[in-house]
Motif scaffolding. Sequence first.
Motif, PDB file in Angstrom:
ATOM      1  N   LEU A 191      -5.915   9.688  11.325  1.00 48.20           N
ATOM      2  CA  LEU A 191      -4.984   8.965  10.463  1.00 48.20           C
ATOM      3  C   LEU A 191      -4.768   9.668   9.128  1.00 48.20           C
ATOM      4  CD1 LEU A 191      -6.332   5.334  11.061  1.00 48.20           C
ATOM      5  CD2 LEU A 191      -4.567   6.569  12.323  1.00 48.20           C
ATOM      6  N   ALA A 192      -5.199  10.914   9.022  1.00 46.45           N
ATOM      7  CA  ALA A 192      -5.081  11.651   7.761  1.00 46.45           C
ATOM      8  C   ALA A 192      -3.618  11.940   7.440  1.00 46.45           C
ATOM      9  CB  ALA A 192      -5.877  12.947   7.845  1.00 46.45           C
ATOM     10  N   PHE A 193      -3.396  12.582   6.290  1.00 44.67           N
ATOM     11  CA  PHE A 193      -2.037  12.869   5.823  1.00 44.67           C
ATOM     12  C   PHE A 193      -1.297  13.694   6.864  1.00 44.67           C
ATOM     13  CE2 PHE A 193       1.144  14.725   2.886  1.00 44.67           C
ATOM     14  CZ  PHE A 193       1.550  13.546   2.256  1.00 44.67           C
ATOM     15  N   PRO A 194      -0.041  13.341   7.170  1.00 40.61           N
ATOM     16  CA  PRO A 194       0.666  13.974   8.295  1.00 40.61           C
ATOM     17  C   PRO A 194       1.104  15.404   8.018  1.00 40.61           C
ATOM     18  CG  PRO A 194       1.864  12.056   7.440  1.00 40.61           C
ATOM     19  CD  PRO A 194       0.701  12.283   6.551  1.00 40.61           C
ATOM     20  N   PRO A 195       1.531  16.124   9.062  1.00 35.28           N
ATOM     21  CA  PRO A 195       2.028  17.497   8.895  1.00 35.28           C
ATOM     22  C   PRO A 195       3.299  17.527   8.041  1.00 35.28           C
ATOM     23  CG  PRO A 195       1.540  17.032  11.199  1.00 35.28           C
ATOM     24  CD  PRO A 195       1.452  15.730  10.478  1.00 35.28           C
ATOM     25  N   GLU A 196       3.580  18.713   7.504  1.00 38.54           N
ATOM     26  CA  GLU A 196       4.677  18.847   6.548  1.00 38.54           C
ATOM     27  C   GLU A 196       6.029  18.468   7.152  1.00 38.54           C
ATOM     28  OE1 GLU A 196       6.533  22.009   3.290  1.00 38.54           O
ATOM     29  OE2 GLU A 196       4.918  22.639   4.648  1.00 38.54           O
TER      30      GLU A 196
ATOM     31  N   PRO B 181      11.858   4.713  13.129  1.00 40.26           N
ATOM     32  CA  PRO B 181      12.595   5.495  14.132  1.00 40.26           C
ATOM     33  C   PRO B 181      12.820   6.954  13.729  1.00 40.26           C
ATOM     34  CG  PRO B 181      13.673   3.373  13.723  1.00 40.26           C
ATOM     35  CD  PRO B 181      12.646   3.550  12.663  1.00 40.26           C
ATOM     36  N   VAL B 182      12.619   7.260  12.437  1.00 45.25           N
ATOM     37  CA  VAL B 182      12.876   8.613  11.933  1.00 45.25           C
ATOM     38  C   VAL B 182      11.678   9.527  12.141  1.00 45.25           C
ATOM     39  CG1 VAL B 182      13.423   9.952   9.853  1.00 45.25           C
ATOM     40  CG2 VAL B 182      14.496   7.714  10.230  1.00 45.25           C
ATOM     41  N   VAL B 183      10.473   8.977  12.033  1.00 45.85           N
ATOM     42  CA  VAL B 183       9.272   9.804  12.077  1.00 45.85           C
ATOM     43  C   VAL B 183       8.232   9.120  12.951  1.00 45.85           C
ATOM     44  CG1 VAL B 183       8.386   8.759   9.941  1.00 45.85           C
ATOM     45  CG2 VAL B 183       7.513  10.974  10.681  1.00 45.85           C
ATOM     46  N   ASP B 184       7.573   9.889  13.794  1.00 43.58           N
ATOM     47  CA  ASP B 184       6.651   9.324  14.761  1.00 43.58           C
ATOM     48  C   ASP B 184       5.262   9.140  14.156  1.00 43.58           C
ATOM     49  OD1 ASP B 184       5.762   8.287  17.094  1.00 43.58           O
ATOM     50  OD2 ASP B 184       5.667  10.168  18.196  1.00 43.58           O
ATOM     51  N   LEU B 185       5.157   8.152  13.265  1.00 41.20           N
ATOM     52  CA  LEU B 185       3.894   7.829  12.620  1.00 41.20           C
ATOM     53  C   LEU B 185       3.651   6.333  12.721  1.00 41.20           C
ATOM     54  CD1 LEU B 185       4.186   9.888   9.306  1.00 41.20           C
ATOM     55  CD2 LEU B 185       2.705  10.416  11.247  1.00 41.20           C
ATOM     56  N   ARG B 186       2.405   5.972  12.985  1.00 40.55           N
ATOM     57  CA  ARG B 186       2.057   4.568  12.975  1.00 40.55           C
ATOM     58  C   ARG B 186       2.249   3.980  11.582  1.00 40.55           C
ATOM     59  NH1 ARG B 186      -1.036   2.419  17.470  1.00 40.55           N
ATOM     60  NH2 ARG B 186      -0.049   3.412  19.251  1.00 40.55           N
ATOM     61  N   ARG B 187       2.441   2.653  11.539  1.00 40.60           N
ATOM     62  CA  ARG B 187       2.777   1.978  10.283  1.00 40.60           C
ATOM     63  C   ARG B 187       1.782   2.272   9.159  1.00 40.60           C
ATOM     64  NH1 ARG B 187       5.403  -2.936   9.754  1.00 40.60           N
ATOM     65  NH2 ARG B 187       6.697  -2.089  11.445  1.00 40.60           N
ATOM     66  N   ALA B 188       0.491   2.164   9.448  1.00 38.77           N
ATOM     67  CA  ALA B 188      -0.510   2.370   8.399  1.00 38.77           C
ATOM     68  C   ALA B 188      -0.459   3.788   7.853  1.00 38.77           C
ATOM     69  CB  ALA B 188      -1.905   2.053   8.930  1.00 38.77           C
TER      70      ALA B 188
ATOM     71  N   LEU C 127       2.135   5.879   7.933  1.00 38.28           N
ATOM     72  CA  LEU C 127       3.392   6.056   7.219  1.00 38.28           C
ATOM     73  C   LEU C 127       3.305   5.454   5.822  1.00 38.28           C
ATOM     74  CD1 LEU C 127       6.379   6.862   7.115  1.00 38.28           C
ATOM     75  CD2 LEU C 127       6.917   4.733   8.332  1.00 38.28           C
ATOM     76  N   GLU C 128       2.721   4.270   5.709  1.00 37.45           N
ATOM     77  CA  GLU C 128       2.591   3.628   4.400  1.00 37.45           C
ATOM     78  C   GLU C 128       1.688   4.434   3.477  1.00 37.45           C
ATOM     79  OE1 GLU C 128       1.287  -0.272   5.450  1.00 37.45           O
ATOM     80  OE2 GLU C 128       3.338  -1.053   5.638  1.00 37.45           O
ATOM     81  N   LEU C 129       0.599   4.984   4.014  1.00 38.51           N
ATOM     82  CA  LEU C 129      -0.280   5.820   3.199  1.00 38.51           C
ATOM     83  C   LEU C 129       0.468   7.046   2.700  1.00 38.51           C
ATOM     84  CD1 LEU C 129      -3.143   6.521   2.128  1.00 38.51           C
ATOM     85  CD2 LEU C 129      -3.540   7.698   4.294  1.00 38.51           C
ATOM     86  N   MET C 130       1.244   7.679   3.572  1.00 42.01           N
ATOM     87  CA  MET C 130       2.006   8.863   3.175  1.00 42.01           C
ATOM     88  C   MET C 130       2.992   8.521   2.072  1.00 42.01           C
ATOM     89  SD  MET C 130       4.671  11.133   5.422  1.00 42.01           S
ATOM     90  CE  MET C 130       5.906   9.847   5.252  1.00 42.01           C
ATOM     91  N   LEU C 131       3.682   7.383   2.181  1.00 38.40           N
ATOM     92  CA  LEU C 131       4.652   6.986   1.170  1.00 38.40           C
ATOM     93  C   LEU C 131       3.976   6.734  -0.180  1.00 38.40           C
ATOM     94  CD1 LEU C 131       6.856   4.616   3.339  1.00 38.40           C
ATOM     95  CD2 LEU C 131       7.620   6.743   2.268  1.00 38.40           C
ATOM     96  N   LYS C 132       2.799   6.160  -0.139  1.00 41.45           N
ATOM     97  CA  LYS C 132       2.078   5.914  -1.388  1.00 41.45           C
ATOM     98  C   LYS C 132       1.703   7.222  -2.074  1.00 41.45           C
ATOM     99  CE  LYS C 132       0.120   1.426  -0.085  1.00 41.45           C
ATOM    100  NZ  LYS C 132      -1.127   0.689   0.225  1.00 41.45           N
TER     101      LYS C 132
ATOM    102  N   GLY D  11       3.725  11.355  27.157  1.00 38.96           N
ATOM    103  CA  GLY D  11       2.770  10.432  26.553  1.00 38.96           C
ATOM    104  C   GLY D  11       2.509  10.807  25.105  1.00 38.96           C
ATOM    105  N   GLY D  12       1.884  11.972  24.911  1.00 37.10           N
ATOM    106  CA  GLY D  12       1.668  12.499  23.562  1.00 37.10           C
ATOM    107  C   GLY D  12       0.702  11.659  22.755  1.00 37.10           C
ATOM    108  N   PRO D  13       0.523  12.040  21.482  1.00 37.24           N
ATOM    109  CA  PRO D  13      -0.381  11.314  20.607  1.00 37.24           C
ATOM    110  C   PRO D  13       0.186   9.951  20.243  1.00 37.24           C
ATOM    111  CG  PRO D  13       0.820  12.961  19.365  1.00 37.24           C
ATOM    112  CD  PRO D  13       1.166  13.169  20.803  1.00 37.24           C
ATOM    113  N   ARG D  14      -0.695   9.092  19.731  1.00 38.88           N
ATOM    114  CA  ARG D  14      -0.264   7.752  19.357  1.00 38.88           C
ATOM    115  C   ARG D  14       0.767   7.819  18.237  1.00 38.88           C
ATOM    116  NH1 ARG D  14      -5.363   3.924  18.600  1.00 38.88           N
ATOM    117  NH2 ARG D  14      -3.732   2.373  18.776  1.00 38.88           N
TER     118      ARG D  14
END
Length: 757
Positions: A417-422, A445-452, A454-459, A686-689
């Motif tokens: 759940l760490a900071f996502p790729p660039e 729908p724009v980026v394949d990140l779980r809600r938690a 994505l919210e951490l990245m935005l913060k 399938g891919g990652p969550r």
Amino acid sequence: MSQDRTAVRERAEAVLRQLAGEHARLREDQWRAIEALVVDRRRVLCVQRTGWGKSAVYFVATALLRETGEHGPTVIVSPLLALMRNQVDSAARAGIRARTINSANLDEWDEITAEIHAGAVDVLLISPERLNNPDFRDTVLPKLAATTGLLVVDEAHCVSDWGHDFRPDYRRLRTFLGNLPSGTPVLATTATANARVTQDVAEQLGDVGPAPTSQPGRAGPRRRPAALEIGPDTTPVSGPISALPDRRLGLAAARAGTSAQALVLRGSLDRESLRLGVVDLPGPAHRLAWLADHLDELPGSGIVYTLTVAAAGETAEFLRSRGYAVASYTGQAEDADRRAAEQDLLDNKIKALVATSALGMGFDKPDLGFVVHLGAPPSPIAYYQQVGRAGRAVAHAEVLLLPGAEDAAIWRYFASLAFPPEEQVRAVLAALSTDRPLSTQALEPVVDLRRARLELMLKVLDVDGAVRRVRGGWLATGEPWAYDEARLRRVAAARTAEQAAMREYATTPGCRLRYLRECLDDAGAADCGRCDRCAEPIFSVDVSEAALRAAQAFLGRPGVEVPPKKLWPTGLEAVGVPLKGRIAPAEQALPGRAVGRLSDLGWGGRLRELVGPDAADVDVPDDLAAAVVEVLKAWAHGDDPWPRRPVGVVAVGSRRRPRLVGSLAGRIATVGRLPLLGAVTVTAPGGPRGNSAQRVRALHGAVTVPPDLAGALAGLDGPVLLVDDLVDSGWTLTMVARDLRRAGAPDVLPLALAVAG
């Protein structure tokens, strides 16, 4: 105007007695901190062990500052509601009027704000997240900053992404600090900071320059921090600071009217009341059995920590079945239930609170007699923070770790759940570069990140000045932003090293408390003479046959519910998927079943062997096939049975594990004497969550019901069992069930081996 320091100390001692009793006396470093805040108006960083009395420092300082009639309320930035409730109760004992503004009391905000302006509030507690709530940030915060008499940053290690509980909202304190009146004292406190975290916290607190008007939402230019003054009676900051040559240790000088240097008080992390030990047991059933046999031998009441929500629930349920009064506490529980559980522990109405890390920082029960960990936290720092809950006001407390082989898998999940790729970050910035703000749901729908995640990245982006939270969502600021890949790699490497250190703690031949203190760069660490390495172990590894049989039977029970999806994710139309609102009842699946969760104490380990990311594709093993049969029996005859017996079996055409899923569907059909109708083809990877919107987007149009299967469905008069290996987001089964029902299936009963999470 100068103050008589002797008189101030006498008054400080009197306030402390109101807080802690007639026999309480200030520690020397407590007085040094209060003196620096009240008399010298300085900035102070206290790195002191749990139970040292950091809250006494800011409550005494508050009382002294407020008595003059010249200072506004103390603002305490605190990370948890549980901590806030404890703090409000503690303040009242000294006649200090404390209020809190948080997400649970929105209807009281106006009343509390009016009380602040009327001078009726001595202490206001807020969460770091509140600093960027648009209403609070734009209407309450400016007035609050202008009238603050003392700012307290509690659990200040959360400022640092090197720390074990990084909270990006804490970094918004830079703006708050920059807007404080000249000469406002500031206190930062933590019990869990090694040298690197201390350094980073100091820098974050020191970087307080206000944002230039031409760069809205962006922090001001970084300034070289002034040197730290280390108190002469404290342990000097030491450790691997050289690992970060670009960062100097220090706090920036406060604004005009304050001392040129901030005072750092770092004391010994020894805990004379704690007796540490490790009980190494073969597996989850032995660990539960050991608890059932030995919980009564532990002094008083205490906390049993688990690594997952599922484990907390299972452990509490099992211990209750063995006659213990226990409650569970997780971040998923209702606030009222958490409050009741906290109070029952405080009142010693229960033997133990079985909790995740949601019960951590700031929970204050001075007579807590023990802390037991079922599974190791991912770092010695986090472990020290949690065990520090025990033994504050008792002669001795027991601290026991029961490590598990599954701990590393759980650590890996949380590390994912760490900071996502660039490229994902840039995609979000591009989507926000419009005049219309987008909510978190609209970004999914724009980026394949779980809600938690994505919210951490935005913060983090908000703190960095790249985006800004506004009414209706988020907007890009247009300011330059660089992806600090080198720093992220260093943080990830530090996490890996911490995990290795935690494994070593369990096997170290030397003193356990000394090992933890050295991990926190406590230069005065010495053997404790009390732990199971320094002295004889107090607890054996033996478990009774009765308890072990009960634990094995309890953990061996297969079956968890798989609830059906009823609503489509938000924002699908924006990416060309014409689905929104409620899923039509005629296209929904019925509630389903699985053998267990990947995080379960019982079936979790076995299921991870079969459906984990590195698992080979094999025929379903006999023990899992037997467990599935038990699930089907319970489903047919339990408290919540299926509405009608299934009349056929359909497999999900798995790309990763076709052999496993195919053999499972075949075994079910044979045992249930049902026709195996065929398999649905799913071409989506399938891919990652990822998040729900992305999963539905990938699955839309990727499900094919072969003509022969569609023909077989048309004549059925009952539901079909839809068989898969793993329920992750749940959308594969939802989309396949939708197409099966549209092809003629009267109902669909999903059945899987495992549920992720």
